[in-house]
Design a protein around this motif. Structure first.
Motif, short mmCIF file in Angstrom:
data_model
loop_
_atom_site.label_atom_id
_atom_site.label_comp_id
_atom_site.label_asym_id
_atom_site.label_seq_id
_atom_site.Cartn_x
_atom_site.Cartn_y
_atom_site.Cartn_z
N ARG A 16 24.32 94.79 54.27
CA ARG A 16 24.19 93.95 53.08
C ARG A 16 25.28 94.23 52.05
O ARG A 16 25.46 93.45 51.13
CB ARG A 16 22.81 94.12 52.46
CG ARG A 16 21.68 93.52 53.29
CD ARG A 16 20.39 93.45 52.49
NE ARG A 16 19.90 94.77 52.13
CZ ARG A 16 19.10 95.49 52.88
NH1 ARG A 16 18.71 95.05 54.07
NH2 ARG A 16 18.68 96.69 52.46
N ARG A 17 25.98 95.36 52.20
CA ARG A 17 27.05 95.67 51.26
C ARG A 17 28.23 94.75 51.52
O ARG A 17 28.57 94.43 52.66
CB ARG A 17 27.48 97.13 51.42
CG ARG A 17 26.40 98.12 51.07
CD ARG A 17 26.89 99.54 51.27
NE ARG A 17 27.91 99.89 50.28
CZ ARG A 17 28.60 101.05 50.33
NH1 ARG A 17 28.41 101.89 51.33
NH2 ARG A 17 29.50 101.30 49.40
N LYS A 18 28.88 94.34 50.47
CA LYS A 18 30.03 93.45 50.58
C LYS A 18 31.30 94.28 50.69
O LYS A 18 31.55 95.15 49.87
CB LYS A 18 30.09 92.53 49.37
CG LYS A 18 28.88 91.61 49.26
CD LYS A 18 28.93 90.77 48.00
CE LYS A 18 27.71 89.89 47.88
NZ LYS A 18 27.71 89.08 46.63
N GLN A 19 32.08 94.00 51.72
CA GLN A 19 33.30 94.77 51.96
C GLN A 19 34.50 94.08 51.33
O GLN A 19 34.71 92.89 51.51
CB GLN A 19 33.53 94.95 53.46
CG GLN A 19 34.62 95.95 53.78
CD GLN A 19 34.76 96.17 55.27
OE1 GLN A 19 35.35 95.35 55.96
NE2 GLN A 19 34.22 97.28 55.77
N LEU A 20 35.27 94.85 50.60
CA LEU A 20 36.46 94.35 49.91
C LEU A 20 37.67 95.07 50.49
O LEU A 20 37.74 96.30 50.46
CB LEU A 20 36.34 94.62 48.41
CG LEU A 20 37.34 93.96 47.48
CD1 LEU A 20 37.20 92.44 47.54
CD2 LEU A 20 37.13 94.46 46.05
N HIS A 44 29.19 100.00 41.16
CA HIS A 44 28.97 98.82 42.02
C HIS A 44 28.67 99.27 43.45
O HIS A 44 29.49 99.08 44.37
CB HIS A 44 30.20 97.92 41.99
CG HIS A 44 30.65 97.56 40.61
ND1 HIS A 44 30.01 96.61 39.84
CD2 HIS A 44 31.68 98.03 39.85
CE1 HIS A 44 30.62 96.51 38.66
NE2 HIS A 44 31.63 97.36 38.65
N GLY A 46 26.96 98.05 45.70
CA GLY A 46 26.85 96.98 46.68
C GLY A 46 28.19 96.50 47.21
O GLY A 46 28.25 95.62 48.07
N ILE A 47 29.30 97.08 46.71
CA ILE A 47 30.64 96.67 47.14
C ILE A 47 31.34 97.87 47.77
O ILE A 47 31.48 98.93 47.14
CB ILE A 47 31.48 96.14 45.97
CG1 ILE A 47 30.79 94.97 45.28
CG2 ILE A 47 32.87 95.72 46.46
CD1 ILE A 47 31.51 94.48 44.04
N GLU A 48 31.76 97.71 49.00
CA GLU A 48 32.48 98.76 49.70
C GLU A 48 33.97 98.42 49.73
O GLU A 48 34.36 97.37 50.24
CB GLU A 48 31.96 98.90 51.14
CG GLU A 48 32.70 99.95 51.95
CD GLU A 48 32.23 99.99 53.40
OE1 GLU A 48 32.72 100.85 54.15
OE2 GLU A 48 31.40 99.14 53.79
N ASP A 66 41.90 91.09 50.79
CA ASP A 66 41.49 90.37 49.59
C ASP A 66 42.45 90.56 48.43
O ASP A 66 42.56 89.70 47.56
CB ASP A 66 40.09 90.83 49.16
CG ASP A 66 39.06 90.57 50.24
OD1 ASP A 66 38.73 89.40 50.46
OD2 ASP A 66 38.60 91.55 50.87
N SER A 205 36.67 85.85 45.42
CA SER A 205 35.28 86.20 45.66
C SER A 205 34.72 86.93 44.45
O SER A 205 35.46 87.48 43.62
CB SER A 205 35.15 87.08 46.90
OG SER A 205 35.73 88.35 46.66
N SER A 207 33.15 89.70 44.50
CA SER A 207 33.47 91.12 44.64
C SER A 207 34.88 91.42 44.17
O SER A 207 35.13 92.43 43.51
CB SER A 207 33.31 91.55 46.11
OG SER A 207 31.98 91.40 46.54
#
Length: 223
Positions: A16-20, A44, A46-48, A66, A205, A207
């Protein structure tokens, strides 16, 4: 069964973590960005951030990234650019080298010293020596050359000579006394500095927006 459920829960949470995906230069990443990334992850979770390093030009159309941190004049096509830090050049050395024999008192004295270079930044010594009016006395190409600025800085810390440093990247070493800057002369490279690049042909995005705002805030307060 409990262990299996816990492993499944962790995998689900990770998914569920958002990858950047962000690219930077090795020296910038090691000396400036990585020491600060823990604060981003803490704020943050939730953001990897998947951080990679490369000297190659960035092509957002062909690469799955990104954002990228690049050195240049800010005039790239097809990208959004955000200026990060001031790129100020200054010679640095270990305290022992600065006080050694022969003692270095003025820029022209560098002709008796070993200059430390980075392959990625071959002209920095020439820029500084010209500004210091010592380019006629000191050979800007002499000395030892390393693959990265990080290696040149490490060699300077170990007393192997004088490195031409980007001041914000050696601020910690200067504050700790591992390096000293024996000359007042510095060179501000102006618009030729570090920028965050993001693709202009696609929406940013959520993120990436969060990371960009955090990065710019870090640069403003701690560069």
């Amino acid at each position: 069964m409990d262990d299996l459920r816990e492993a499944t829960r962790r995998l689900g949470k990770r998914a569920r973590r958002k990858q950047l995906k962000v690219r930077a230069y090795t020296t910038f990443a090691m000396r400036w960005l990585i020491p600060r990334l823990s604060s981003f992850h803490a704020a943050h979770p939730g953001i990897e951030v998947l951080l990679t390093a490369s000297l190659d030009p960035v092509d957002f159309r062909k690469e799955d990234i990104d954002g990228a941190i690049r050195l240049g004049d800010g005039k790239w096509s097809g990208v959004n650019t955000y200026r990060l830090v001031s790129n100020i050049l200054v010679p640095v050395c270990s305290p022992g080298v600065a006080a050694g024999n022969p003692k270095v008192k003025k820029p022209a004295d560098l002709r008796h010293q070993t200059l430390l270079h980075s392959i990625a930044r071959p002209d920095d010594w020439a820029h500084w020596l010209k500004a210091a009016r010592a380019d006629a006395q000191v050979d800007a190409r002499s000395g030892m050359t390393f693959q990265s600025s990080a290696m040149a800085y490490a060699a300077a810390v170990e007393g192997q000579g004088f490195a031409i440093a980007q001041r914000f990247l050696v601020a910690g070493d200067l504050e700790a006394g591992r390096l000293v800057a024996p000359f007042r002369q510095s060179v501000d490279m102006g618009d030729f500095t570090y920028y965050l690049l993001t693709p202009a042909d696609r929406n940013e995005s959520a993120s990436m927006s969060v990371f960009r705002e955090w990065l710019l805030a870090q640069c403003e307060t701690r560069s």
